[in-house]
Design a protein around this motif. Structure first.
Motif, PDB file in Angstrom:
ATOM      1  N   SER A  22      -7.876   8.884  31.113  1.00 26.34           N
ATOM      2  CA  SER A  22      -7.432   8.137  30.065  1.00 26.34           C
ATOM      3  C   SER A  22      -8.555   7.827  29.002  1.00 26.34           C
ATOM      4  O   SER A  22      -9.375   7.284  29.914  1.00 26.34           O
ATOM      5  CB  SER A  22      -6.498   6.930  30.420  1.00 26.34           C
ATOM      6  OG  SER A  22      -6.586   5.861  29.309  1.00 26.34           O
ATOM      7  N   THR A  23      -8.516   8.102  27.943  1.00 24.07           N
ATOM      8  CA  THR A  23      -9.690   7.485  26.872  1.00 24.07           C
ATOM      9  C   THR A  23      -9.840   6.042  26.646  1.00 24.07           C
ATOM     10  O   THR A  23     -10.717   5.569  27.016  1.00 24.07           O
ATOM     11  CB  THR A  23      -9.492   8.322  25.605  1.00 24.07           C
ATOM     12  OG1 THR A  23      -8.172   7.858  25.053  1.00 24.07           O
ATOM     13  CG2 THR A  23      -9.301   9.763  25.565  1.00 24.07           C
ATOM     14  N   TYR A  24      -8.683   5.532  26.774  1.00 25.11           N
ATOM     15  CA  TYR A  24      -8.512   3.895  26.919  1.00 25.11           C
ATOM     16  C   TYR A  24      -9.280   3.412  28.002  1.00 25.11           C
ATOM     17  O   TYR A  24     -10.007   2.421  27.963  1.00 25.11           O
ATOM     18  CB  TYR A  24      -7.112   3.438  26.485  1.00 25.11           C
ATOM     19  CG  TYR A  24      -6.685   3.299  24.917  1.00 25.11           C
ATOM     20  CD1 TYR A  24      -7.576   2.803  23.905  1.00 25.11           C
ATOM     21  CD2 TYR A  24      -5.731   4.329  24.688  1.00 25.11           C
ATOM     22  CE1 TYR A  24      -6.882   2.792  22.804  1.00 25.11           C
ATOM     23  CE2 TYR A  24      -5.196   4.308  23.298  1.00 25.11           C
ATOM     24  CZ  TYR A  24      -6.083   3.597  22.510  1.00 25.11           C
ATOM     25  OH  TYR A  24      -5.747   3.640  21.096  1.00 25.11           O
ATOM     26  N   PRO A  62       0.390   5.099  34.171  1.00 19.62           N
ATOM     27  CA  PRO A  62       1.322   4.315  33.247  1.00 19.62           C
ATOM     28  C   PRO A  62       2.589   4.063  33.808  1.00 19.62           C
ATOM     29  O   PRO A  62       3.188   4.900  34.328  1.00 19.62           O
ATOM     30  CB  PRO A  62       1.216   5.062  32.026  1.00 19.62           C
ATOM     31  CG  PRO A  62       0.306   6.294  31.907  1.00 19.62           C
ATOM     32  CD  PRO A  62      -0.146   6.499  33.486  1.00 19.62           C
ATOM     33  N   HIS A  63       3.199   2.842  33.364  1.00 19.82           N
ATOM     34  CA  HIS A  63       4.535   2.426  33.718  1.00 19.82           C
ATOM     35  C   HIS A  63       4.730   2.532  35.461  1.00 19.82           C
ATOM     36  O   HIS A  63       5.927   2.324  35.645  1.00 19.82           O
ATOM     37  CB  HIS A  63       5.629   3.460  33.164  1.00 19.82           C
ATOM     38  CG  HIS A  63       5.360   3.558  31.445  1.00 19.82           C
ATOM     39  ND1 HIS A  63       5.685   2.489  30.557  1.00 19.82           N
ATOM     40  CD2 HIS A  63       4.842   4.568  30.954  1.00 19.82           C
ATOM     41  CE1 HIS A  63       5.199   2.825  29.487  1.00 19.82           C
ATOM     42  NE2 HIS A  63       4.572   4.059  29.457  1.00 19.82           N
ATOM     43  N   ARG A  96       1.343   0.188  29.592  1.00 23.63           N
ATOM     44  CA  ARG A  96       0.236   1.018  29.053  1.00 23.63           C
ATOM     45  C   ARG A  96      -0.992   0.891  29.765  1.00 23.63           C
ATOM     46  O   ARG A  96      -1.210  -0.092  30.474  1.00 23.63           O
ATOM     47  CB  ARG A  96      -0.182   0.932  27.590  1.00 23.63           C
ATOM     48  CG  ARG A  96       1.005   1.351  26.662  1.00 23.63           C
ATOM     49  CD  ARG A  96       1.303   2.794  26.568  1.00 23.63           C
ATOM     50  NE  ARG A  96       2.496   3.003  25.697  1.00 23.63           N
ATOM     51  CZ  ARG A  96       2.173   3.560  24.141  1.00 23.63           C
ATOM     52  NH1 ARG A  96       0.854   3.645  23.974  1.00 23.63           N
ATOM     53  NH2 ARG A  96       2.983   3.668  23.635  1.00 23.63           N
ATOM     54  N   ILE A  97      -1.844   1.938  29.833  1.00 23.30           N
ATOM     55  CA  ILE A  97      -3.245   1.630  30.620  1.00 23.30           C
ATOM     56  C   ILE A  97      -4.145   1.792  29.801  1.00 23.30           C
ATOM     57  O   ILE A  97      -3.946   2.427  28.532  1.00 23.30           O
ATOM     58  CB  ILE A  97      -3.225   2.611  31.630  1.00 23.30           C
ATOM     59  CG1 ILE A  97      -3.202   4.211  31.301  1.00 23.30           C
ATOM     60  CG2 ILE A  97      -2.478   2.399  32.689  1.00 23.30           C
ATOM     61  CD1 ILE A  97      -3.689   5.203  32.103  1.00 23.30           C
ATOM     62  N   PRO A  98      -5.309   0.993  29.830  1.00 20.14           N
ATOM     63  CA  PRO A  98      -5.925   0.145  31.124  1.00 20.14           C
ATOM     64  C   PRO A  98      -5.003  -1.168  31.097  1.00 20.14           C
ATOM     65  O   PRO A  98      -4.338  -1.776  30.172  1.00 20.14           O
ATOM     66  CB  PRO A  98      -7.063  -0.009  30.957  1.00 20.14           C
ATOM     67  CG  PRO A  98      -7.417  -0.123  29.594  1.00 20.14           C
ATOM     68  CD  PRO A  98      -6.478   0.914  28.792  1.00 20.14           C
ATOM     69  N   GLU A 124      -3.998  -4.740  26.786  1.00 20.43           N
ATOM     70  CA  GLU A 124      -4.460  -4.074  25.468  1.00 20.43           C
ATOM     71  C   GLU A 124      -6.119  -3.907  25.753  1.00 20.43           C
ATOM     72  O   GLU A 124      -6.603  -4.880  25.798  1.00 20.43           O
ATOM     73  CB  GLU A 124      -4.164  -4.737  24.335  1.00 20.43           C
ATOM     74  CG  GLU A 124      -2.647  -4.840  24.135  1.00 20.43           C
ATOM     75  CD  GLU A 124      -2.244  -3.202  23.501  1.00 20.43           C
ATOM     76  OE1 GLU A 124      -2.963  -2.744  22.600  1.00 20.43           O
ATOM     77  OE2 GLU A 124      -1.335  -2.596  24.135  1.00 20.43           O
ATOM     78  N   THR A 125      -6.732  -2.478  25.427  1.00 20.93           N
ATOM     79  CA  THR A 125      -7.874  -2.340  25.259  1.00 20.93           C
ATOM     80  C   THR A 125      -8.891  -3.248  24.583  1.00 20.93           C
ATOM     81  O   THR A 125      -9.612  -3.792  25.138  1.00 20.93           O
ATOM     82  CB  THR A 125      -8.083  -0.655  25.030  1.00 20.93           C
ATOM     83  OG1 THR A 125      -7.179  -0.004  25.896  1.00 20.93           O
ATOM     84  CG2 THR A 125      -9.583  -0.426  25.428  1.00 20.93           C
ATOM     85  N   TYR A 182      -6.492   8.108  17.595  1.00 20.66           N
ATOM     86  CA  TYR A 182      -5.681   8.428  19.096  1.00 20.66           C
ATOM     87  C   TYR A 182      -4.570   9.280  18.703  1.00 20.66           C
ATOM     88  O   TYR A 182      -4.553  10.051  19.722  1.00 20.66           O
ATOM     89  CB  TYR A 182      -5.524   7.089  19.580  1.00 20.66           C
ATOM     90  CG  TYR A 182      -5.029   7.189  20.990  1.00 20.66           C
ATOM     91  CD1 TYR A 182      -5.666   7.580  22.174  1.00 20.66           C
ATOM     92  CD2 TYR A 182      -3.467   7.339  21.303  1.00 20.66           C
ATOM     93  CE1 TYR A 182      -5.182   7.811  23.526  1.00 20.66           C
ATOM     94  CE2 TYR A 182      -3.020   7.730  22.689  1.00 20.66           C
ATOM     95  CZ  TYR A 182      -3.883   7.834  23.466  1.00 20.66           C
ATOM     96  OH  TYR A 182      -3.269   8.254  24.793  1.00 20.66           O
ATOM     97  N   ARG A 239      -2.990  12.279  21.337  1.00 17.11           N
ATOM     98  CA  ARG A 239      -1.582  12.858  21.597  1.00 17.11           C
ATOM     99  C   ARG A 239      -1.097  13.828  20.904  1.00 17.11           C
ATOM    100  O   ARG A 239      -0.475  14.677  21.670  1.00 17.11           O
ATOM    101  CB  ARG A 239      -0.888  11.451  20.951  1.00 17.11           C
ATOM    102  CG  ARG A 239      -0.240  10.614  21.705  1.00 17.11           C
ATOM    103  CD  ARG A 239       0.724   9.608  21.163  1.00 17.11           C
ATOM    104  NE  ARG A 239       0.621   8.423  21.748  1.00 17.11           N
ATOM    105  CZ  ARG A 239       1.022   8.015  22.917  1.00 17.11           C
ATOM    106  NH1 ARG A 239       1.638   8.963  23.687  1.00 17.11           N
ATOM    107  NH2 ARG A 239       0.919   6.829  23.282  1.00 17.11           N
TER     108      ARG A 239
END
Ligand SMILES: N[C@@H](CCC(=O)N[C@@H](CS)C(=O)NCC(=O)O)C(=O)O
Length: 359
Positions: free
Chosen positions: A164-166, A188-189, A201-203, A214-215, A255, A260
């Protein structure tokens, strides 16, 4: 309304991978108290006379220079088993000057470590009890960092898939601050993520028992709570404004377009016969071209987006561009963008980038 003379207390329990002797020492030796006895993001100077009736003093200093001093006396000292001490704020503050609350710590050996149970009692109001409990959550994280053989990686767990980019942005922020964390590759989830972040959501970050998600919030936490070095959020308002603007643009537009609606079409194709959905890609590419062109301009004079130094803005975009430049249209667009390629090369040379490369 409180009943007359009613008082409130907070009870905190922690398992620490250290012996009761080590945990006890951390409460009575000034040189050890000076390494943990303040919330994250602060520094502390400590004196302590470790005998019943002996005084201790903790002078805490925040990054902005504000100071908070705690004083008290030891009321019980049983090596490796029990520590009791009074607690008051010099000059008043959260508790009126001259009012002493009481702390009782019990240490029990368990599973090769120690169960610490701390009771902080004598608060005149529930709100003051709650603010102290919140403070202790942070202070006990520092005690854990100090005593757990894994250090901060024993205290801080980042949940999220390394691809994941985040997640990579958050990991890079910790790496830039020189802070070791444990990565739990929870999807996620998943129940583990949902237990920290209700949006799944991740991270998602757990600092001891404290959830942070929240990043943007995670990287701010990494930045302000660890190390004395330069902050990743620029301090001058001009550069800070540019940094925040880019973080907002990346979160709100880049993003969605670049990850996406573009990269994920190739990585997790959802079109006919398991192929990338051409229509989605074709719609995303012109938007991506516009966004990359703006980034190309922004990187014209420097390898960094804001203030001539690394900031959150670079950490948010770098993991995205690392994917975009590997996909056909992204690669083609970036060929004509020397500033973007130069800035990416500078970022790629940083240890935080190499250390967070997804498998
Ligand atoms: N606003 C969130 C966004 C995080 C996010 O979207 N992460 C992706 C992985 S890169 C995710 O969890 N996706 C799952 C989903 O969209 O349900 C943040 O800044 O942390």
């Amino acid at each position: 309304m409180n009943a007359p003379n009613e008082t409130f207390e907070a009870t905190m329990t922690r398992f620490i991978r250290a012996t009761p002797e080590q945990v006890y020492a951390a409460f009575v030796k000034p040189e050890l108290l000076a390494r943990w006895q303040c919330p994250r993001g602060m520094a502390v100077e400590a004196t302590a006379e470790a005998h019943v009736g002996g005084s201790y003093r903790l002078a805490m200093r925040a990054r902005d220079g504000s100071r908070f001093v705690v004083i008290g006396q030891y009321t019980a000292l049983e090596p490796a088993r029990r520590v009791g001490y009074t607690w008051a704020w010099e000059g008043g503050g959260p508790i009126p000057e001259g009012t002493f609350t009481q702390i009782d710590v019990e240490l029990t050996p368990r599973d090769g470590g120690t169960e610490l149970c701390m009771r902080h009692s004598g608060f005149a109001a529930a709100a003051v009890r709650d603010s102290h409990a919140q403070g202790w959550a942070s202070v006990l994280n520092r005690l854990n960092d100090l005593l757990d053989p894994q250090g901060t990686a024993g205290t801080l767990t980042l949940l999220g898939d390394a691809r994941s980019t985040y997640v990579r942005t958050a990991r890079m922020a910790f790496a830039e601050k020189g802070v070791a964390i444990t990565l739990d590759p929870a999807p996620p989830h998943s129940p583990a993520v949902l237990a920290v972040n209700p949006f799944g959501r991740i991270p998602a970050l757990l600092d001891g028992q404290t959830p942070i998600w929240e990043t943007s919030a995670i990287v701010r936490y990494a930045d302000e709570c660890f190390g004395d070095g330069p902050l990743l959020l620029p301090q001058s308002i001009g550069a800070r404004m540019v940094c925040e603007r880019w973080v907002s643009v990346i979160n709100a537009y880049c993003y969605d377009t670049m990850v996406r609606r573009y990269v994920l079409q190739y990585v997790q194709p959802r079109g006919d016969n398991g192929q990338p959905d051409r229509a989605v890609i074709d719609k995303a590419v012109p938007e991506m071209a516009m966004q990359l062109a703006e980034l190309e301009k922004a990187y014209e004079r420097s390898d960094f987006l804001a203030g001539g130094a690394l900031s959150f803005a670079d950490l948010f975009i770098a993991p995205i561009l690392a994917y975009v430049e590997r996909m056909p249209e992204g690669q083609r667009l970036m060929t004509d963008m020397p500033n973007l390629r130069r800035a990416q090369a500078a970022l790629r040379a940083r240890p935080s980038f190499a250390a967070t490369e997804p498998q």
